[in-house]
Write a protein that holds these residues in place. Sequence first.
Motif, PDB file in Angstrom:
ATOM      1  N   TYR A 221     -59.397  89.315  84.981  1.00  0.00           N
ATOM      2  CA  TYR A 221     -59.388  90.771  84.845  1.00  0.00           C
ATOM      3  C   TYR A 221     -59.596  91.217  83.401  1.00  0.00           C
ATOM      4  CZ  TYR A 221     -58.447  91.817  89.678  1.00  0.00           C
ATOM      5  OH  TYR A 221     -58.590  91.963  91.026  1.00  0.00           O
ATOM      6  N   LEU A 222     -59.198  90.386  82.457  1.00  0.00           N
ATOM      7  CA  LEU A 222     -59.489  90.703  81.061  1.00  0.00           C
ATOM      8  C   LEU A 222     -61.001  90.733  80.839  1.00  0.00           C
ATOM      9  CD1 LEU A 222     -58.764  91.148  78.100  1.00  0.00           C
ATOM     10  CD2 LEU A 222     -58.533  88.663  77.847  1.00  0.00           C
ATOM     11  N   ARG A 223     -61.689  89.737  81.348  1.00  0.00           N
ATOM     12  CA  ARG A 223     -63.137  89.695  81.207  1.00  0.00           C
ATOM     13  C   ARG A 223     -63.799  90.845  81.949  1.00  0.00           C
ATOM     14  NH1 ARG A 223     -67.152  88.563  77.934  1.00  0.00           N
ATOM     15  NH2 ARG A 223     -69.053  87.887  79.021  1.00  0.00           N
ATOM     16  N   TYR A 224     -63.326  91.141  83.164  1.00  0.00           N
ATOM     17  CA  TYR A 224     -63.928  92.194  83.986  1.00  0.00           C
ATOM     18  C   TYR A 224     -63.758  93.570  83.338  1.00  0.00           C
ATOM     19  CZ  TYR A 224     -64.921  95.073  88.088  1.00  0.00           C
ATOM     20  OH  TYR A 224     -65.439  96.002  88.954  1.00  0.00           O
ATOM     21  N   LEU A 225     -62.537  93.885  82.901  1.00  0.00           N
ATOM     22  CA  LEU A 225     -62.295  95.190  82.281  1.00  0.00           C
ATOM     23  C   LEU A 225     -63.008  95.318  80.940  1.00  0.00           C
ATOM     24  CD1 LEU A 225     -58.504  95.774  83.092  1.00  0.00           C
ATOM     25  CD2 LEU A 225     -60.512  96.648  84.286  1.00  0.00           C
ATOM     26  N   THR A 226     -63.123  94.208  80.223  1.00  0.00           N
ATOM     27  CA  THR A 226     -63.866  94.233  78.961  1.00  0.00           C
ATOM     28  C   THR A 226     -65.330  94.568  79.213  1.00  0.00           C
ATOM     29  OG1 THR A 226     -62.369  92.595  77.961  1.00  0.00           O
ATOM     30  CG2 THR A 226     -64.524  92.897  76.927  1.00  0.00           C
ATOM     31  N   GLN A 227     -65.904  93.972  80.258  1.00  0.00           N
ATOM     32  CA  GLN A 227     -67.289  94.281  80.600  1.00  0.00           C
ATOM     33  C   GLN A 227     -67.438  95.742  81.018  1.00  0.00           C
ATOM     34  OE1 GLN A 227     -67.991  91.235  83.568  1.00  0.00           O
ATOM     35  NE2 GLN A 227     -69.036  89.915  82.106  1.00  0.00           N
ATOM     36  N   MET A 228     -66.454  96.274  81.734  1.00  0.00           N
ATOM     37  CA  MET A 228     -66.501  97.690  82.113  1.00  0.00           C
ATOM     38  C   MET A 228     -66.542  98.577  80.874  1.00  0.00           C
ATOM     39  SD  MET A 228     -63.909  98.124  85.359  1.00  0.00           S
ATOM     40  CE  MET A 228     -64.096  99.910  85.268  1.00  0.00           C
ATOM     41  N   LEU A 229     -65.692  98.265  79.897  1.00  0.00           N
ATOM     42  CA  LEU A 229     -65.659  99.060  78.673  1.00  0.00           C
ATOM     43  C   LEU A 229     -66.966  98.917  77.900  1.00  0.00           C
ATOM     44  CD1 LEU A 229     -64.183 100.891  76.726  1.00  0.00           C
ATOM     45  CD2 LEU A 229     -63.076  98.880  75.720  1.00  0.00           C
ATOM     46  N   VAL A 230     -67.502  97.701  77.830  1.00  0.00           N
ATOM     47  CA  VAL A 230     -68.757  97.466  77.113  1.00  0.00           C
ATOM     48  C   VAL A 230     -69.895  98.269  77.748  1.00  0.00           C
ATOM     49  CG1 VAL A 230     -70.544  95.737  76.670  1.00  0.00           C
ATOM     50  CG2 VAL A 230     -68.167  95.205  76.172  1.00  0.00           C
ATOM     51  N   ILE A 231     -69.970  98.268  79.080  1.00  0.00           N
ATOM     52  CA  ILE A 231     -71.043  98.992  79.767  1.00  0.00           C
ATOM     53  C   ILE A 231     -70.935 100.493  79.502  1.00  0.00           C
ATOM     54  CG2 ILE A 231     -71.925  99.651  82.036  1.00  0.00           C
ATOM     55  CD1 ILE A 231     -71.184  96.827  82.977  1.00  0.00           C
ATOM     56  N   GLY A 232     -69.731 101.037  79.663  1.00  0.00           N
ATOM     57  CA  GLY A 232     -69.544 102.469  79.441  1.00  0.00           C
ATOM     58  C   GLY A 232     -69.804 102.874  78.001  1.00  0.00           C
ATOM     59  N   TRP A 233     -69.295 102.085  77.075  1.00  0.00           N
ATOM     60  CA  TRP A 233     -69.468 102.378  75.649  1.00  0.00           C
ATOM     61  C   TRP A 233     -70.940 102.300  75.255  1.00  0.00           C
ATOM     62  CZ3 TRP A 233     -66.373  99.326  71.328  1.00  0.00           C
ATOM     63  CH2 TRP A 233     -66.551  99.970  70.095  1.00  0.00           C
ATOM     64  N   ARG A 234     -71.614 101.233  75.696  1.00  0.00           N
ATOM     65  CA  ARG A 234     -73.020 101.083  75.350  1.00  0.00           C
ATOM     66  C   ARG A 234     -73.857 102.217  75.948  1.00  0.00           C
ATOM     67  NH1 ARG A 234     -77.480  96.540  77.285  1.00  0.00           N
ATOM     68  NH2 ARG A 234     -79.195  97.435  76.061  1.00  0.00           N
ATOM     69  N   ALA A 235     -73.593 102.568  77.209  1.00  0.00           N
ATOM     70  CA  ALA A 235     -74.367 103.638  77.855  1.00  0.00           C
ATOM     71  C   ALA A 235     -74.200 104.952  77.098  1.00  0.00           C
ATOM     72  CB  ALA A 235     -73.925 103.793  79.309  1.00  0.00           C
ATOM     73  N   TRP A 236     -72.944 105.275  76.734  1.00  0.00           N
ATOM     74  CA  TRP A 236     -72.695 106.535  76.029  1.00  0.00           C
ATOM     75  C   TRP A 236     -73.339 106.514  74.646  1.00  0.00           C
ATOM     76  CZ3 TRP A 236     -70.622 108.355  71.547  1.00  0.00           C
ATOM     77  CH2 TRP A 236     -70.299 109.719  71.507  1.00  0.00           C
ATOM     78  N   MET A 237     -73.189 105.409  73.942  1.00  0.00           N
ATOM     79  CA  MET A 237     -73.704 105.316  72.580  1.00  0.00           C
ATOM     80  C   MET A 237     -75.230 105.321  72.574  1.00  0.00           C
ATOM     81  SD  MET A 237     -72.349 102.632  69.718  1.00  0.00           S
ATOM     82  CE  MET A 237     -72.795 102.806  67.981  1.00  0.00           C
TER      83      MET A 237
END
Length: 574
Positions: A98-114
Amino acid sequence: MRIIGPLLKDAWRLARPYFASEEKYRAWLLLVAIIGLTLGLVGLDVVLSFWNRAFYDSLQAKDAQAFMALLLTWHIADGWLLPGFVWVAGAYVVVSVYLRYLTQMLVIGWRAWMTQRFVAAWMSDQVYYRLGLTDTGRTKADNPDQRIAEDVRDFVDRSLSLSLDLMSNLVSLTSFIAILWSLSGPLTLLGVTIPGYMVWAALLYAALGSVLIHYVGKPLAGLRFRQQKVEADFRFAMMRLRENAEGVALYRGEADENQGLRARFAALIANWWDIMRRAKLINAIAAAYGQAAVVFPVLVAAPRFFAGEIALGGLTQTAGAFGQVQGSMSWFVNSYAGLAEWRAIVDRLAGFERAMATARGQTSLVETDAKDGNFALAGADLGLPDGRALVAALDLVLKRGQSVVVTGRSGSGKSTLFRALAGIWPFASGIIRRPEASSLFLPQRPYLPLGSLRRALTYPDKAAIHADLALVAVLEKVGLGGLADQLDAEDEWGQRLSGGEQQRIAIARALLQRPDWLFLDEATASLDPDSEAMLYGLLKRELPGTTIVSIAHRPAVAGFHDRHLVVGQDGKII
């Protein structure tokens, strides 16, 4: 390494907007969850440290009951309630997944917004156009496509992974340094008693490795920065060749293009070899450092074991705690290559932001509304990117309903005047009065977007606005009736169509959009005189309410206009 203060300031300026954006609640919730899971892994490492001690003590004591309990259920050792290994391992798996999964969720959202933020900044105020004119190289804004597509992705990924890894190591250091201090005991050396001597040994070992790796790896950040540039330059050169394939083929310029590509690729390879040689030294030091770390804690703890002060389990726990402390203190050593690459990414993105701000802040004409319905320039100064002046203190009025042709020698400033009237030229000052009316500017080289012929024909309107019958009709009128059955065919139309055919597409757009003002910058120059006359006659018939302003060289074009302006070499317009 670059001075840490400015580097972190740039990184914070890049990262902060997302965590203060409309997605801030989701972003912070994910970040807090990720931090919690990261701390959970550190806690499990602490539990495993005490479990490891009890497990090896049970082996040394040949205590089968304690051995099985430590594997499957739970066991009390030295006042600690220790869960069985299956429970600790199970929890470790769940937390890691779940650490890896949630980290990927944050990376996707952050990258998309940025990415959306950078694209919006790049596209607004014609920054994408102004950058090529205003960037002198000091701001290092080369290859904006790479900045947005790759550097944003790598910035998000590296920033998150490095910061979480640093936090994990700091928490691990805090946790295990206390364990190591209690386990190591004092050491008397040359008559001096050193309390918690293994903590100091770990600190000395990590400090030595950090200093050495920094000295050897210092040039790596600059090499990484340059590698990103030469990679992008090589890719861009191939893209330019593809876009201008016909021109190169007609000139038989393959040898020259091949030589240019070889030179760019040679620069890429040469820099890569520099990186490899530097990385080889870093890897050699890191590998030797890591191998020595396997036996170093056992060697340091061995005197207490042989003196009977600690059992086998105590030795393994001491060695494990030493390894955790030394590993945490060695974070800089282990992460140096990643930090060097992250620094290059931050420099490139921060430089890109500064370049966009510079381009956006470049002086330009002040726009006001024209109440009389005319286009007008008042006190306009037009210059070139190198600072040379083209036109000074220009007062010009283009009257509604009066078509105008502008002529003059090449380089006199006709196209610059065209760009100023369009409001996109950044090297200008003065006032431009624009009427509240629709306008369309057609450059000499039309832009045909990727996709279907329908999209190329209706650009920049939405394709659905125009009916098929209207599209077929304008194709027939401009002499492209043979393409009427290919409206939905997707192709690289900018390469498939000849220069003259592309200019016919541009005229077709004007017929579809029916602007109040139509500006043509040699928009029919690729056509033969008869075709040019035919299209101008078509515009006059089909668009009787449109005011046409043309830049042209051919005298015949003047016959389709009411007024003739000449731009002289001295910058004066008569």
